[in-house]
Design an enzyme around this catalytic site. Sequence first.
Site, mmCIF file in Angstrom:
data_model
loop_
_atom_site.group_PDB
_atom_site.id
_atom_site.type_symbol
_atom_site.label_atom_id
_atom_site.label_comp_id
_atom_site.label_asym_id
_atom_site.label_seq_id
_atom_site.Cartn_x
_atom_site.Cartn_y
_atom_site.Cartn_z
ATOM 1 N N ALA A 96 0.841 -1.195 0.000
ATOM 2 C CA ALA A 96 0.000 0.000 0.000
ATOM 3 C C ALA A 96 0.879 1.249 0.000
ATOM 4 O O ALA A 96 2.022 1.217 0.456
ATOM 5 C CB ALA A 96 -0.927 0.011 1.213
ATOM 6 N N ASP A 97 0.316 2.318 -0.500
ATOM 7 C CA ASP A 97 0.973 3.628 -0.442
ATOM 8 C C ASP A 97 -0.099 4.683 -0.240
ATOM 9 O O ASP A 97 -1.124 4.664 -0.924
ATOM 10 C CB ASP A 97 1.759 3.917 -1.726
ATOM 11 C CG ASP A 97 2.555 5.214 -1.613
ATOM 12 O OD1 ASP A 97 3.418 5.303 -0.720
ATOM 13 O OD2 ASP A 97 2.314 6.141 -2.410
ATOM 14 N N THR A 98 0.142 5.579 0.709
ATOM 15 C CA THR A 98 -0.830 6.615 1.038
ATOM 16 C C THR A 98 -0.245 7.988 0.772
ATOM 17 O O THR A 98 0.889 8.270 1.159
ATOM 18 C CB THR A 98 -1.254 6.511 2.518
ATOM 19 O OG1 THR A 98 -1.834 5.224 2.762
ATOM 20 C CG2 THR A 98 -2.270 7.592 2.875
ATOM 21 N N THR A 149 -5.167 6.112 -0.794
ATOM 22 C CA THR A 149 -4.308 4.950 -0.588
ATOM 23 C C THR A 149 -4.459 4.007 -1.766
ATOM 24 O O THR A 149 -5.581 3.614 -2.116
ATOM 25 C CB THR A 149 -4.661 4.203 0.706
ATOM 26 O OG1 THR A 149 -4.520 5.081 1.819
ATOM 27 C CG2 THR A 149 -3.735 3.004 0.912
ATOM 28 N N GLY A 150 -3.333 3.664 -2.363
ATOM 29 C CA GLY A 150 -3.310 2.617 -3.377
ATOM 30 C C GLY A 150 -2.965 1.304 -2.710
ATOM 31 O O GLY A 150 -2.004 1.229 -1.945
#
Length: 245
Positions: A96-98, A149-150
């Site tokens: 995840a990346d936010t 978020t991805g």
Amino acid sequence: MSKHILEHSLRVPAIEKLKGKRIVLASNSPRRKEILRTFGLAPDIVPSMFEEDLDISEFAEPHEYPVATATHKAVEVYEKLVEQNPDDPPDLVIAADTVVLTHPQPVTSDTSYSILPPTNQELLEKPSSKEDNLRMLLDMNGNVCEVVTGVVVVYPILTAPGYNTKAIDERTLVYFADSPKHIIDAYVESGEGIDRAGGFAIQGLGGMLIRKIEGDYNNVVGFPAASFFKLLDLLVDEDPDFLEV
């Protein structure tokens, strides 16, 4: 019960399918780990070494940026683990990346907030210093930001390149209170926001700066659990090879 599935997890098809599988979280974030544990998953932790240095200007739409970063994280960890032990590849890698987008425009989200005056939209990651943290928070004070978020999952398949990826992005609006500067100064000095996207932690002292949100609270913390488990349900229903290789 397998080591990655905790006793309190819900007995739903996606969770049942994960039993006995090797699950990996490509992140060292204690917040993501804790959110997953809350819902009954205890993955192995293998932090990604991806530099997270993608050029935001190369993306036509800013919400694509965290998905691309999460994809690089997930694939990097999956390929590393396969290389280390080809006979025991992970069954599911989660990454995840936010990021935080300032001054979101109505066209970017299905929301009911008032139309804001035209302004430059900035993508915020973690602040580089307390001064940078203060700049971020002063800009968002009394305004609205969008937390994006991805989330990406990687799992093995039989055809080249040997794995498949699926991704989602979750968006939550965060409405900041119009806080006096001494409160913002005190928060910056606490140091809590220095390793958070956008420079604040809604679940901690930073909650004092927030008036309300629209969307998934866990997304603002760092991992949109509801949408993640919905993605797993879709994969179980629609991909017969999911977790079967």
